[in-house]
Design an enzyme around this catalytic site. Sequence first.
Site, PDB file in Angstrom:
ATOM      1  N   ASP A 248       7.456  -9.101  10.812  1.00  0.00           N
ATOM      2  CA  ASP A 248       7.666 -10.711  10.945  1.00  0.00           C
ATOM      3  C   ASP A 248       6.887 -11.209  12.307  1.00  0.00           C
ATOM      4  O   ASP A 248       7.055 -10.744  13.516  1.00  0.00           O
ATOM      5  CB  ASP A 248       9.124 -11.012  10.989  1.00  0.00           C
ATOM      6  CG  ASP A 248       9.154 -12.492  11.125  1.00  0.00           C
ATOM      7  OD1 ASP A 248       8.284 -13.211  10.943  1.00  0.00           O
ATOM      8  OD2 ASP A 248      10.406 -13.221  10.919  1.00  0.00           O
TER       9      ASP A 248
ATOM     10  N   VAL B 260       5.338 -14.493  12.166  1.00  0.00           N
ATOM     11  CA  VAL B 260       5.079 -15.988  11.947  1.00  0.00           C
ATOM     12  C   VAL B 260       6.549 -16.649  12.082  1.00  0.00           C
ATOM     13  O   VAL B 260       7.501 -16.013  11.565  1.00  0.00           O
ATOM     14  CB  VAL B 260       4.750 -16.394  10.558  1.00  0.00           C
ATOM     15  CG1 VAL B 260       4.449 -17.854  10.514  1.00  0.00           C
ATOM     16  CG2 VAL B 260       3.315 -15.798  10.587  1.00  0.00           C
ATOM     17  N   ASP B 261       6.788 -17.609  13.004  1.00  0.00           N
ATOM     18  CA  ASP B 261       7.994 -18.350  12.935  1.00  0.00           C
ATOM     19  C   ASP B 261       7.974 -19.934  12.722  1.00  0.00           C
ATOM     20  O   ASP B 261       6.765 -20.430  13.308  1.00  0.00           O
ATOM     21  CB  ASP B 261       8.579 -18.049  14.357  1.00  0.00           C
ATOM     22  CG  ASP B 261       9.245 -16.677  14.356  1.00  0.00           C
ATOM     23  OD1 ASP B 261      10.229 -16.606  13.674  1.00  0.00           O
ATOM     24  OD2 ASP B 261       8.823 -15.849  15.367  1.00  0.00           O
TER      25      ASP B 261
ATOM     26  N   SER C  50       0.710  -1.084   0.106  1.00  0.00           N
ATOM     27  CA  SER C  50       0.130   0.054   0.008  1.00  0.00           C
ATOM     28  C   SER C  50       0.809   1.198  -0.096  1.00  0.00           C
ATOM     29  O   SER C  50       1.864   1.308   0.271  1.00  0.00           O
ATOM     30  CB  SER C  50      -0.834   0.122   1.125  1.00  0.00           C
ATOM     31  OG  SER C  50      -1.787  -1.084   1.353  1.00  0.00           O
TER      32      SER C  50
END
Length: 799
Positions: free
Chosen positions: A322, A324-325, A250
């Site tokens: 981040d 997410v792992d 965006s």
Amino acid sequence: MKRLKKIGLWLLALLTIVLVGIALFAYTLKPAYEGEKQLSGLAEKVDVYFDAYGIPHIYANNEMDAMRSLGYVHAQDRLWQMEVLRRIGRGGLSEVFGKDMLGTDKFFLALGIDDASKETVAQLDVNSTSVRLSQAYLDGINTFIEEGPTPIEFYLTGLDKEKFQLKDVYNIMGYMAFSFAMAHKTDPFLTNIKETLGEAYLKDLEIDVDPETVWIKNYENERADTIHSNLTASVMQSLKQLSIPLFEGSNSWVLGPEKTKAGKVIFANDPHIGFSQPAVWYEAHLNTPTYEKYGYHLGGVPFPLLGHDRRLAYGLTMFENDDVDFYFEENHPTDSTKYKLGNDWVSFEYVAKKIKVKDAEAVDFVYKKSVRGPVLNDIAVQVNGERPISMWWAYTNGENRVMDAVYGMSHARNIGEFEEALPMIHAPGLNVMYGDAEGNVAWWATGKLYHIPDSVQTKFVQNADTGFSVKREYLDFSKNPRAINPPWHYVYSANNQPDSIAGMLYPGYYLPENRARRIVALLRPKNNWELESVGEMITDGTSAVNPSVLTDLAKNIDIKQLSGKQVKLLDRMKAWKGDYGLKSVEATVYSRWIYFFLRLTFLDELGKDRFDQLLSTHLHKRLIAPMAANPGSIWWDDVTTEDKKESQKDIVQKALDEVLASLEKDFGPETDTWIWEKVHTVEHPHPIGQVELLRSFFNVGPFPVQGTREVINNMYFGYDGDGFYQVGSGPSTRRVIDFSDVENSMSILPTGQSGNPFSNHYRDQAEMFVKGDFRKMMMNATEIRDTAESLLVFKPVSD
């Protein structure tokens, strides 16, 4: 002869009857934009004026009635879209589209969106204002389901309509949170590169932040094992085939009074989302004695994610942090039901689900979870080998108050109340942009951020016993990046790297500086911005980076190997300013050159599958410019040629040779015919439009379109090697709000307001959109009533 004539007349009459029947049937499926209807639950009459573009302006005496009416009109234009969106998170696509969606349903069930939604709804205070308003909106949807015509997609798929409930709202928001997650594509890919090629090959992949890039600056002032490298490849492809929009990126900027001609804030926002039909946003203007908002709504979500009124305006871009792992779990050597947790062996949790499948028996699905999250080996066909891989996701690991935040944002009356709502957004990470009539401009990065040890690189799959602990040390919201009334008098976001407040970098999947550099270059020197000039800027298609990339590539070309015509073309390219107009030859040559440049650089080491995966991540966008300027990269050597070590010059020269040959093959030898409009088009796909016979009825387009990847007018396409670029995502709306004349602020949708193909507003903005035109966002009550295309009156149900 007379008999044949009589038969012909009978057939003609029968055909006429059939056509009349089809016309009458189609007429009954159109949305009701005028007349009177009784709507159960209303306290008082509600007037809904539809303007020339089908946008409802809802006038009610209380907000509950306004929300109930919004639910009804939203559903009559977008019920099919709502239905598909609510099914993603709960694993319900196979019931509509068949067994090909089983893998996608399994993946989303294992993510835990539906379970998290159930838990959240069970803890809601049903007497709170936000829940009561949400339920009123859902009641309006459900009244349409009971009493309104059935959208044609339900007939074509054989699907029965079902009432909406609060859990559906949270499932839709959960899907939105997932579609932001770039880690699913990136982390396993990089781990695979590390394990198969070695760490030397990671050096030039732009994993870490370049300190020389254009950063978003903070400021706060007083108010005024064998692992496949893309775990979600088939899931994302399935969603694209169903034309389900994915959130991509965006732009937004907000100009303070010191930067505008009228001395009032100007707000601009264009969220980049996958193109689909219907378009993502549903516009609605609500007006009551105590509340007014011109908002942009997701299908099935009661409160607007983008909006403005006479006091303030707000919008969103992706933070790209981040959240997410992934973890390698260690199985017990003899008991596959157990895994290692610290020094102990503990049992996996097994979760059983049942998936309904169209024209087939329901499928029983069982997956297992560790304390870190679902184990993907049993659900993602791309995960091979014996090493279990689990996934931790911030969205399902924390209290979910996202809807409270959206309610608070949409009901705030000033910058203080607005900011109070933002800490409730735990995921996905969003850049929230703000401007108001008092002269305040602000940007906040939202999402629950946490401390990450220096020893941890979150872009690789972690070892469960030595990697990043799932017990996160969360930072206070005051440590989130932000800029409030900075001395440079504007804020912006282009999904690029933010500066730090907490003394640490915030790991993420940030976009390259291309758009950010152009935005800053245009905003910084000018102090007399107006509505029209901001509108021109939001459709700008010039790259601030690509001409320099071209210069670096051209340095490697031996002009002795080119013909006279090719030398003239290269000279023309060197003078290019980075614009992507429809008649640009340079845009066509550059774009094809970049693809061959990437393919010849990376394909030999990666192979086709991994090369395609690289192109699906933000990494390849970030590395184009640095690689063009880097003659020493390990990637230049073509490992398939044992007797030669290739250089950057070899690769770039060969890429240009292939570009010129392919363009001549496609368009002939006259270079003036190699224009951008021949290769760069946009079509807005509907799931039913995959059937070729129905494509022109349900899909909108195709249209030649200006712009390209990573310019302000960000018309993104993926490379597949054919040299023709079907735009997959771009501005889901363009909005410009001028607080010196808020009633004449302007916007546009990519296709139209309605998702009903029998509506006049199904595609009536599409050509305006590709031309860069705008229309007014009407807020003046007298003007709305005087110019309305139609009036729909909702009345309480009589006793």
